[in-house]
Design a protein around this motif. Structure first.
Motif, PDB file in Angstrom:
ATOM      1  N   GLY B  37       0.837  -1.195   0.000  1.00 15.02           N
ATOM      2  CA  GLY B  37       0.000   0.000   0.000  1.00 15.02           C
ATOM      3  C   GLY B  37       0.871   1.244   0.000  1.00 15.02           C
ATOM      4  N   LEU B  38       0.254   2.360  -0.329  1.00 14.34           N
ATOM      5  CA  LEU B  38       1.012   3.595  -0.461  1.00 14.34           C
ATOM      6  C   LEU B  38       1.476   4.105   0.905  1.00 14.34           C
ATOM      7  CD1 LEU B  38       1.895   5.200  -2.830  1.00 14.34           C
ATOM      8  CD2 LEU B  38      -0.145   6.583  -2.686  1.00 14.34           C
ATOM      9  N   GLU B  39       0.694   3.808   1.910  1.00  9.91           N
ATOM     10  CA  GLU B  39       1.052   4.248   3.257  1.00  9.91           C
ATOM     11  C   GLU B  39       1.990   3.239   3.903  1.00  9.91           C
ATOM     12  OE1 GLU B  39       0.915   7.360   5.834  1.00  9.91           O
ATOM     13  OE2 GLU B  39      -0.109   7.172   3.909  1.00  9.91           O
ATOM     14  N   GLY B  40       1.769   1.973   3.610  1.00  8.24           N
ATOM     15  CA  GLY B  40       2.609   0.916   4.165  1.00  8.24           C
ATOM     16  C   GLY B  40       4.012   0.910   3.570  1.00  8.24           C
ATOM     17  N   LEU B  41       4.146   1.528   2.416  1.00 13.50           N
ATOM     18  CA  LEU B  41       5.471   1.665   1.796  1.00 13.50           C
ATOM     19  C   LEU B  41       6.371   2.470   2.718  1.00 13.50           C
ATOM     20  CD1 LEU B  41       7.486   1.725  -0.649  1.00 13.50           C
ATOM     21  CD2 LEU B  41       6.271   3.755  -1.419  1.00 13.50           C
ATOM     22  N   SER B  42       7.471   1.880   3.150  1.00 14.04           N
ATOM     23  CA  SER B  42       8.358   2.606   4.062  1.00 14.04           C
ATOM     24  C   SER B  42       9.731   2.825   3.435  1.00 14.04           C
ATOM     25  CB  SER B  42       8.508   1.832   5.370  1.00 14.04           C
ATOM     26  OG  SER B  42       9.485   0.824   5.255  1.00 14.04           O
ATOM     27  N   ILE B  43      10.291   3.966   3.755  1.00 11.93           N
ATOM     28  CA  ILE B  43      11.615   4.311   3.243  1.00 11.93           C
ATOM     29  C   ILE B  43      12.643   3.277   3.692  1.00 11.93           C
ATOM     30  CG2 ILE B  43      13.477   6.005   3.493  1.00 11.93           C
ATOM     31  CD1 ILE B  43      11.423   8.195   3.387  1.00 11.93           C
ATOM     32  N   ALA B  44      12.500   2.831   4.926  1.00  7.12           N
ATOM     33  CA  ALA B  44      13.451   1.858   5.465  1.00  7.12           C
ATOM     34  C   ALA B  44      13.400   0.556   4.672  1.00  7.12           C
ATOM     35  CB  ALA B  44      13.135   1.596   6.935  1.00  7.12           C
ATOM     36  N   HIS B  45      12.199   0.056   4.447  1.00  2.00           N
ATOM     37  CA  HIS B  45      12.042  -1.188   3.721  1.00  2.00           C
ATOM     38  C   HIS B  45      12.563  -1.060   2.295  1.00  2.00           C
ATOM     39  CE1 HIS B  45       9.157  -4.799   2.793  1.00  2.00           C
ATOM     40  NE2 HIS B  45      10.374  -4.998   2.354  1.00  2.00           N
ATOM     41  N   LEU B  46      12.212   0.066   1.683  1.00  2.50           N
ATOM     42  CA  LEU B  46      12.655   0.298   0.313  1.00  2.50           C
ATOM     43  C   LEU B  46      14.176   0.331   0.227  1.00  2.50           C
ATOM     44  CD1 LEU B  46      12.208   1.015  -2.635  1.00  2.50           C
ATOM     45  CD2 LEU B  46      11.752   3.375  -1.955  1.00  2.50           C
ATOM     46  N   ALA B  47      14.800   1.003   1.182  1.00  2.09           N
ATOM     47  CA  ALA B  47      16.261   1.100   1.186  1.00  2.09           C
ATOM     48  C   ALA B  47      16.892  -0.281   1.328  1.00  2.09           C
ATOM     49  CB  ALA B  47      16.724   2.014   2.319  1.00  2.09           C
ATOM     50  N   SER B  48      16.327  -1.088   2.200  1.00  2.00           N
ATOM     51  CA  SER B  48      16.921  -2.413   2.424  1.00  2.00           C
ATOM     52  C   SER B  48      16.771  -3.272   1.176  1.00  2.00           C
ATOM     53  CB  SER B  48      16.272  -3.091   3.630  1.00  2.00           C
ATOM     54  OG  SER B  48      15.272  -3.998   3.230  1.00  2.00           O
ATOM     55  N   ARG B  49      15.671  -3.092   0.459  1.00  2.00           N
ATOM     56  CA  ARG B  49      15.500  -3.839  -0.785  1.00  2.00           C
ATOM     57  C   ARG B  49      16.491  -3.368  -1.844  1.00  2.00           C
ATOM     58  NH1 ARG B  49      10.029  -5.793  -3.630  1.00  2.00           N
ATOM     59  NH2 ARG B  49      10.082  -6.915  -1.662  1.00  2.00           N
ATOM     60  N   LEU B  50      16.800  -2.085  -1.816  1.00  2.00           N
ATOM     61  CA  LEU B  50      17.722  -1.519  -2.803  1.00  2.00           C
ATOM     62  C   LEU B  50      19.184  -1.741  -2.400  1.00  2.00           C
ATOM     63  CD1 LEU B  50      15.894   1.863  -3.457  1.00  2.00           C
ATOM     64  CD2 LEU B  50      16.181   0.012  -5.108  1.00  2.00           C
ATOM     65  N   GLY B  51      19.395  -2.116  -1.140  1.00  2.00           N
ATOM     66  CA  GLY B  51      20.755  -2.301  -0.664  1.00  2.00           C
ATOM     67  C   GLY B  51      21.477  -0.994  -0.395  1.00  2.00           C
ATOM     68  N   THR B  52      20.738   0.078  -0.226  1.00  2.00           N
ATOM     69  CA  THR B  52      21.358   1.374   0.048  1.00  2.00           C
ATOM     70  C   THR B  52      21.003   1.830   1.458  1.00  2.00           C
ATOM     71  OG1 THR B  52      19.506   2.767  -0.617  1.00  2.00           O
ATOM     72  CG2 THR B  52      20.936   1.935  -2.364  1.00  2.00           C
ATOM     73  N   ALA B  53      21.637   2.910   1.872  1.00  2.00           N
ATOM     74  CA  ALA B  53      21.304   3.480   3.180  1.00  2.00           C
ATOM     75  C   ALA B  53      19.937   4.123   3.103  1.00  2.00           C
ATOM     76  CB  ALA B  53      22.348   4.517   3.576  1.00  2.00           C
ATOM     77  N   LYS B  54      19.203   4.042   4.184  1.00  2.00           N
ATOM     78  CA  LYS B  54      17.853   4.596   4.113  1.00  2.00           C
ATOM     79  C   LYS B  54      17.883   6.113   4.029  1.00  2.00           C
ATOM     80  CE  LYS B  54      16.478   4.643   8.917  1.00  2.00           C
ATOM     81  NZ  LYS B  54      15.469   4.518   9.964  1.00  2.00           N
ATOM     82  N   SER B  55      18.956   6.690   4.521  1.00  2.00           N
ATOM     83  CA  SER B  55      19.071   8.145   4.382  1.00  2.00           C
ATOM     84  C   SER B  55      19.257   8.540   2.917  1.00  2.00           C
ATOM     85  CB  SER B  55      20.218   8.670   5.232  1.00  2.00           C
ATOM     86  OG  SER B  55      21.428   8.037   4.888  1.00  2.00           O
ATOM     87  N   SER B  56      19.788   7.632   2.128  1.00  2.00           N
ATOM     88  CA  SER B  56      19.952   7.928   0.698  1.00  2.00           C
ATOM     89  C   SER B  56      18.601   8.029   0.019  1.00  2.00           C
ATOM     90  CB  SER B  56      20.769   6.823   0.028  1.00  2.00           C
ATOM     91  OG  SER B  56      22.002   6.661   0.684  1.00  2.00           O
ATOM     92  N   VAL B  57      17.739   7.090   0.347  1.00  2.00           N
ATOM     93  CA  VAL B  57      16.399   7.124  -0.242  1.00  2.00           C
ATOM     94  C   VAL B  57      15.676   8.399   0.178  1.00  2.00           C
ATOM     95  CG1 VAL B  57      14.158   5.963  -0.334  1.00  2.00           C
ATOM     96  CG2 VAL B  57      16.265   4.613  -0.307  1.00  2.00           C
ATOM     97  N   HIS B  58      15.817   8.697   1.455  1.00  2.00           N
ATOM     98  CA  HIS B  58      15.173   9.906   1.947  1.00  2.00           C
ATOM     99  C   HIS B  58      15.703  11.129   1.212  1.00  2.00           C
ATOM    100  CE1 HIS B  58      13.237  12.543   4.921  1.00  2.00           C
ATOM    101  NE2 HIS B  58      14.327  13.268   4.822  1.00  2.00           N
ATOM    102  N   ALA B  59      17.009  11.175   1.031  1.00  2.00           N
ATOM    103  CA  ALA B  59      17.617  12.330   0.364  1.00  2.00           C
ATOM    104  C   ALA B  59      17.159  12.425  -1.084  1.00  2.00           C
ATOM    105  CB  ALA B  59      19.136  12.226   0.441  1.00  2.00           C
ATOM    106  N   ALA B  60      16.979  11.280  -1.724  1.00  2.41           N
ATOM    107  CA  ALA B  60      16.612  11.278  -3.135  1.00  2.41           C
ATOM    108  C   ALA B  60      15.222  11.871  -3.368  1.00  2.41           C
ATOM    109  CB  ALA B  60      16.673   9.857  -3.686  1.00  2.41           C
ATOM    110  N   PHE B  61      14.354  11.696  -2.405  1.00  2.00           N
ATOM    111  CA  PHE B  61      12.972  12.154  -2.609  1.00  2.00           C
ATOM    112  C   PHE B  61      12.594  13.328  -1.705  1.00  2.00           C
ATOM    113  CE2 PHE B  61      13.048   7.793  -4.142  1.00  2.00           C
ATOM    114  CZ  PHE B  61      12.450   7.934  -5.382  1.00  2.00           C
TER     115      PHE B  61
END
Lengths: 212, 212
Positions: B37-61
């Motif tokens: 879901g759009l709300e259940g989508l978490s930056i942390a989870h996304l980062a771990s799937r991408l293999g990057t730091a979660k702060s990177s995902v946050h910075a990107a968006f």
DNA sequence: ATTAAATATGGACGATCGTCCGTATATAAT
DNA sequence: ATTATATACGGACGATCGTCCATATTTAAT
């Protein structure tokens, strides 16, 4: 849809107290879930709204998943009371289907649930998350679709609806219209009129009418 | 639907690098959102799937909300590519509406998104949460309904569809059938056939056909 | 080569979550 | 009155979340 706990010893004041607590908590939980979603519903938030300790809410239901299941069951009860029971006073077939559609739209229009029909949102929300809550939602939805289907079948048997149609197909379409009405009213607010939903439901029954 | 950042200096390799990162992240984010879901989508989870730091995902968006908006925009792009663009090769009116329905069902059947159409679930999930993400969803849905409506209007003008019908009404019904197909396939899995959705879409166009 | 700018990183922060535990309270049974 | 049981409570726990910051790295400009 009562839990075992309630059924064991209904005269026990201790359990009765617990049942009252759960009952009050459920009423608030259903409203909360209609806005936040079944997953977004949190024990902490619910407790704060109730003014109780969050451990109390947890104790009353056992787990978040059990709370979700209880919310689904309660929603089912409300739907039966407000939509299905009134329609059962009409003869099975097109008359009852019409009453179900009208009842559904009125129930949505009355904003019984702040955030729209819990089951509609929950069924889309839970679809990717296996578990008891999802199964509960799927079960209730299956019941609802079966109710529609069986009334289409009776309508066919009574010669009200064309015999060539697939009852499950028409039930699917009727349900689709109702869910879409709930959905659009939530998403577009005042810009959506429930007359659109009513007209859609009526149109489906009309255009599948048996050419007597 | 590009961000300002991308548009300013497209030749800048630094920004190009960032754009590539966002692009890859978005592809994963869309899949994740379709399940969680759009709300259940978490930056942390996304980062771990991408293999990057979660702060990177946050910075990107920039923020979670901005990520959600980006996911909606990306979903819109995919829908245009897979469903709308192919249908545009057909003449406006019933032919194009038929192509849209078939394209939609095929797109669902192909399981482009693991967890079903992101927009469908998101529109029911976000309905109680004001904000940019909700507005983005409502906007795309408005576009989609308008597309359907305008093609119904063309069909009426061409004498393919009864002139008495309300174009917005038929568009509502067509959309209802498509969303219900997405919804039932997710909830009931193999037990649901997309033929039901196809038949519903076809039936609506048939029963509103102009009696030439 | 040096400086500037954009992106990526790791670590930390406070907030919120579900759950568990020891204990207090209310009701039942004796 | 005393004991047993069911519920309610406050407090704590680890986990996860979004966000921020100081710093490193990559690319551009000079």
């Amino acid at each position: 849809m009562e839990t075992d706990r309630d059924a064991v010893e209904p005269r026990d004041g201790r359990r009765a107290r617990g049942a009252r607590t759960r009952d009050a908590a459920l009423a608030a939980a259903v409203q909360l879930a209609s806005v936040e979603g079944l997953e977004g519903l949190s024990i902490a938030h619910l407790a704060s709204r109730l003014g109780t300790a969050k451990s109390s809410v947890h104790a009353a239901f056992g787990s978040k998943e059990a709370l979700q299941v209880a919310v689904v069951a309660r929603t089912r009860d409300i739907l039966i009371e407000l939509v299905i029971a009134p329609a059962l006073t009409f003869p099975g077939g097109v008359a009852r289907l019409t009453a179900l559609g009208e009842g559904w739209m009125s129930y949505l229009e009355a904003k019984t649930f702040e955030g729209g029909c819990v089951l509609s949102s929950a069924s889309l929300e839970m679809d990717g998350r296996p578990g008891a809550a999802r199964d509960a939602v799927a079960g209730v939805m299956r019941e609802w679709l079966d109710l529609l289907t069986s009334n289409v079948e009776r309508a066919v048997a009574a010669g009200e609806i064309r015999a060539e149609i697939d009852p499950a197909q028409l039930a699917f379409e009727l349900n689709a219209v109702g869910m879409a009405a709930n959905w659009q009213s939530q998403l577009f607010g005042e810009a959506f009129s429930y007359q659109t939903g009513r007209a859609g439901w009526r149109g489906l029954l009309e255009s599948n009418k048996a050419s007597s």
